[in-house]
Write an enzyme that holds these catalytic residues in place. Structure first.
Site, short mmCIF file in Angstrom:
data_model
loop_
_atom_site.label_atom_id
_atom_site.label_comp_id
_atom_site.label_asym_id
_atom_site.label_seq_id
_atom_site.Cartn_x
_atom_site.Cartn_y
_atom_site.Cartn_z
N SER A 132 4.04 1.51 8.08
CA SER A 132 2.68 1.35 8.58
C SER A 132 2.17 -0.07 8.38
O SER A 132 2.50 -0.74 7.40
CB SER A 132 1.75 2.32 7.85
N GLU A 134 -0.63 -0.66 7.38
CA GLU A 134 -1.44 -0.63 6.17
C GLU A 134 -0.70 -1.21 4.96
O GLU A 134 -1.32 -1.54 3.95
CB GLU A 134 -1.88 0.81 5.87
N TYR A 155 -2.46 5.18 0.22
CA TYR A 155 -1.61 5.42 1.39
C TYR A 155 -0.71 4.22 1.66
O TYR A 155 0.50 4.36 1.86
CB TYR A 155 -2.47 5.72 2.61
#
Length: 334
Positions: A132, A134, A155
């Site tokens: 990801s 992120e 996360y």
């Protein structure tokens, strides 16, 4: 005579999993998906894919969980897939602050459990890890495959763990394992708590007179939004390459959350300032200011390029929401 290839998808009931299953079935794959047992049906996004499966069974669903290693070993031994797409996770960034241990167990350790199951049974398969954007967190854009990670959420940290797990199994055991570092990708099948879907749904409901306001947190966050069906094609392309590698998928364009609101409400013919409200509950303890990807490597090596960009995406999502208000069919299945 060609042999039918078999794929195993974790997270098959999610946005990406449903589009990926569609793509693979269209390519003639036999598709197996991992689903969690629940007291209510959670398969709306793939309902249309398996309702006629008894006549021509190419899609098979199996109960299991990413925290259950023995079940993963059993399933992989039985299915013996040619390709494994690991999309399953606790994928909501804001929720990961509320449930950090659960997020780490499913999103991070779930990856190790799958990789170790493949290694233990000696399965000759190609493995896709859903990494990801992120993971980049506080690292300034543009971000590509060489950009250092600086996650700003449980996360993001869990995804970094999964990324390095895939890299380690590739380097230590010669496993065909790739990381797809996907920037934000949306569709009408996005979960209702994710910001783009929340905006599109609110605009449609306000337009129809069944909702009064849209409550959001940080409007200044900059994101690189693409279209999910195009991104799952990129996943597939990664596993068709001669050698395993890691790739960023992104549009290379930057829009704020406020931009997405303005684009969506303009398409609806609404003034967003009349309906937009701030709610601090939607703020993260630590924010990610800007994620803008550079997908040059995927373009050059895989021939992958995005075709749908944020303005069109906002229109597509709003139109789908408006249509769903008059339809008995859940939008997630459309």
């Amino acid at each position: 005579m060609t042999t039918t290839r078999t794929a195993f998808i974790t997270g098959i009931t999610g946005q990406d999993g449903s589009y990926l299953a569609e793509l693979l079935l269209a390519k003639g794959y036999r598709v197996h998906g991992l689903i969690r047992r629940a007291s209510t049906f959670n398969t709306a996004r793939i309902e249309h894919l398996y309702q006629d499966r008894h006549e021509d069974p190419q899609l098979f669903l199996h109960y299991g969980d990413l925290v259950d290693s023995s079940r993963l070993v059993t399933l992989l031994s039985k299915i013996a897939p040619d390709e494994v797409y690991h999309l399953g996770a606790q994928s909501h960034v804001r929720v990961s602050f509320d449930e950090p241990e659960f997020t780490g167990d499913t999103t991070g350790l779930g990856t190790i459990r799958l990789l170790e199951a493949i290694r233990m049974i000696g399965l000759d398969t190609r493995f896709y890890q859903a990494s990801s954007s992120e993971m980049f967190g506080a690292t300034p854009p543009p971000q590509d495959e060489a950009t250092p990670f600086h996650p700003r959420s449980p996360y993001g940290a869990a995804k970094v763990y999964g990324y390095w797990a895939a890299r380690n199994y590739r380097e230590a055991y010669g496993m065909y394992a790739v990381n797809g570092i996907l920037f934000n990708h949306e569709s009408p099948r996005r979960g209702e708590t994710f910001v783009t879907r929340k905006i599109a749904r609110a605009a449609a409901r306000i337009s129809a007179g069944v909702q009064d306001h849209l409550y959001l947190g940080n409007l200044d966050a900059v994101r690189d939004w693409g279209y999910a069906p195009e991104y799952v094609e990129g996943m597939w392309r990664m596993l068709q390459a001669d050698r395993p590698n890691d790739y960023v998928l992104a549009t290379g364009t930057a829009y704020t959350v406020r931009d997405f609101v303005d684009l969506t409400f303009a398409h609806a013919g609404l003034d967003p300032d009349r309906y937009l409200r701030f709610d601090e509950r939607y703020l993260r303890p630590s924010e990610v200011d800007a994620l803008i990807g550079d997908a040059s490597k995927a373009r050059d090596a895989l021939g992958w390029t995005p075709r749908t960009f944020t303005p069109e995406l906002a229109r597509v999502m709003y139109d789908a929401e408006l249509l769903a208000l008059d339809s008995p069919i859940p939008l997630s299945a459309a």
